[in-house]
Design a protein around this motif. Structure first.
Motif, PDB file in Angstrom:
ATOM      1  N   GLU A  82       0.824  -1.207   0.000  1.00  0.00           N
ATOM      2  CA  GLU A  82       0.000   0.000   0.000  1.00  0.00           C
ATOM      3  C   GLU A  82       0.861   1.261   0.000  1.00  0.00           C
ATOM      4  OE1 GLU A  82      -2.152  -3.237   2.392  1.00  0.00           O
ATOM      5  OE2 GLU A  82      -0.118  -2.424   2.259  1.00  0.00           O
ATOM      6  N   ARG A 108       2.089   1.913  -3.559  1.00  0.00           N
ATOM      7  CA  ARG A 108       0.988   2.268  -4.441  1.00  0.00           C
ATOM      8  C   ARG A 108       0.495   3.689  -4.182  1.00  0.00           C
ATOM      9  NH1 ARG A 108      -2.024  -0.781  -7.696  1.00  0.00           N
ATOM     10  NH2 ARG A 108       0.091  -1.351  -8.293  1.00  0.00           N
ATOM     11  N   LEU A 109       0.400   4.070  -2.916  1.00  0.00           N
ATOM     12  CA  LEU A 109      -0.052   5.420  -2.601  1.00  0.00           C
ATOM     13  C   LEU A 109       0.966   6.468  -3.053  1.00  0.00           C
ATOM     14  CD1 LEU A 109      -1.659   4.791   0.886  1.00  0.00           C
ATOM     15  CD2 LEU A 109      -2.850   5.449  -1.212  1.00  0.00           C
ATOM     16  N   ASN A 166       7.902  -4.208  -6.050  1.00  0.00           N
ATOM     17  CA  ASN A 166       7.115  -2.992  -5.895  1.00  0.00           C
ATOM     18  C   ASN A 166       7.529  -1.919  -6.892  1.00  0.00           C
ATOM     19  OD1 ASN A 166       5.098  -3.159  -3.591  1.00  0.00           O
ATOM     20  ND2 ASN A 166       6.902  -4.088  -2.662  1.00  0.00           N
ATOM     21  N   ASN A 192       4.608  -0.589  -9.743  1.00  0.00           N
ATOM     22  CA  ASN A 192       4.214   0.794  -9.538  1.00  0.00           C
ATOM     23  C   ASN A 192       4.972   1.790 -10.411  1.00  0.00           C
ATOM     24  OD1 ASN A 192       2.241   0.769  -7.169  1.00  0.00           O
ATOM     25  ND2 ASN A 192       3.942  -0.452  -6.359  1.00  0.00           N
ATOM     26  N   TYR A 229     -12.321  -1.570  -6.325  1.00  0.00           N
ATOM     27  CA  TYR A 229     -11.671  -1.141  -5.094  1.00  0.00           C
ATOM     28  C   TYR A 229     -11.349   0.342  -5.177  1.00  0.00           C
ATOM     29  CZ  TYR A 229      -7.835  -2.616  -8.194  1.00  0.00           C
ATOM     30  OH  TYR A 229      -7.019  -2.820  -9.266  1.00  0.00           O
ATOM     31  N   LEU A 233      -7.119   3.660  -1.801  1.00  0.00           N
ATOM     32  CA  LEU A 233      -7.094   2.780  -0.634  1.00  0.00           C
ATOM     33  C   LEU A 233      -7.784   3.403   0.570  1.00  0.00           C
ATOM     34  CD1 LEU A 233      -3.382   1.555  -0.934  1.00  0.00           C
ATOM     35  CD2 LEU A 233      -5.423   0.522  -1.918  1.00  0.00           C
ATOM     36  N   THR A 263      -7.890   6.590   1.472  1.00  0.00           N
ATOM     37  CA  THR A 263      -7.269   7.748   2.117  1.00  0.00           C
ATOM     38  C   THR A 263      -8.011   9.047   1.831  1.00  0.00           C
ATOM     39  OG1 THR A 263      -5.832   8.286   0.250  1.00  0.00           O
ATOM     40  CG2 THR A 263      -5.015   6.672   1.851  1.00  0.00           C
TER      41      THR A 263
END
Length: 298
Positions: free
Chosen positions: A167, A170-171, A207, A211, A285, A289, A291
């Motif tokens: 996460e 990704r963020l 990752n 990303n 989704y 996430l 936020t």
């Protein structure tokens, strides 16, 4: 001091040179740690590095014997000695420096990374995911996942165990980050086979790939109060492949790589039809996430 550098073959677009400094700070030896970091920063800058990343808690050491010791070794940010010395070095060498500090805020302590540049203090990241005995000394981070705009692209910082959480990456990618700078103190993981790539390197590569992020991981080496650290610093390109191969498990060294931001952003297009961030099923989704953050304009 040994150095690892990728090929100097010409690239299609201008690139920036980054460095991951793998060194051995010693707990409680703040003056010596700072002096060593400044020497290595100067060495990296003289080799052409424009962004230099130092390990986690490089100013204080990592394995504290008590919260009292951690508090004594901590300092304010950006007014503390380490941050101010790095600011001076960044101005002198015209570079950006990211390093790990035990940050003191009133009676609270944070495991933080600080970013400084030629313009002075840029920003702070406080570790979100604490590891092991860090829970005895530090508060969990409360500054979120900031992305800082610099002449060398959009830079973000995370620390060590944060890299176990997809996460986080990704963020940062969704906020438009180009380069993630990771001060770290990686330790052996259970089940690690002899000669196998360490888990942290595998996670960084995976990752980065999913990303489209460049990731600079600067780990420490040595054994501190019985705790061994595994080295293996790495610089990973936005396509997920190492730009500077994992470093030594036990030697101090500086890893260098050239990062091409235009090519990095283009590498997010895996095929004519596929771009990972665009292909997300946001009908299934939450794209951020949960936020509530806003997407950047590219």
């Amino acid at each position: 001091m040994s150095a690892l550098r990728i090929s100097d073959e010409p690239q299609e677009f201008p690139s920036i040179t980054v460095a991951a400094v793998q060194m051995e700070p010693r707990v409680g030896c703040k003056a010596e740690n700072l002096e060593a970091s400044l020497h290595l920063i100067a060495e990296a800058a003289s080799a052409g590095a424009q962004i230099v990343v130092l390990p986690e808690l490089v100013s204080s050491g990592y394995v504290f014997s008590s919260r009292e010791e951690a508090f004594e070794l901590a300092e304010s940010v950006p007014a503390g000695l380490s941050t101010q010395a790095w600011i001076d070095a960044a101005r002198q060498h015209n570079i950006y420096i990211i390093g790990g500090v035990a940050e003191r805020v009133g009676h609270k302590l944070y495991n933080c990374a600080v970013m400084v540049g030629p313009e002075g203090y840029v920003g702070t990241y406080r570790k979100l995911h604490l590891w092991g005995d860090e829970h005895l000394y530090f508060e969990v981070g409360d500054l979120g996942l900031p992305v800082f705009h610099t002449p060398f692209g959009r830079l973000a910082m995370i620390i060590c165990y944060d890299g176990w959480f997809p996460e986080v990456y990704r963020l940062l990618a969704m906020q438009g980050a180009d380069i993630v700078c990771m001060p770290t103190n990686w330790v052996p993981m259970p089940g690690q086979g002899n000669g196998a790539m360490i888990m942290a390197n595998t996670l960084a590569m995976a990752n980065a790939h999913v990303n489209g992020l460049n990731i600079i991981c600067a780990n420490r080496v040595g054994t501190e109060r019985g705790q061994r650290f595994v080295g293996n610093s790495i610089i990973v390109g936005a396509d997920g492949w190492p730009l500077a191969a994992p470093g030594s498990p036990d030697l101090q060294q500086i890893l260098y790589a050239d990062i091409n931001l235009k090519a990095s952003r283009q590498s997010r297009h895996l095929t004519t039809f596929n771009t990972v961030l665009r292909d997300r099923r946001t009908d299934i989704y939450d794209p951020m996430l949960g936020t509530g953050w806003q997407l950047p304009r590219y």
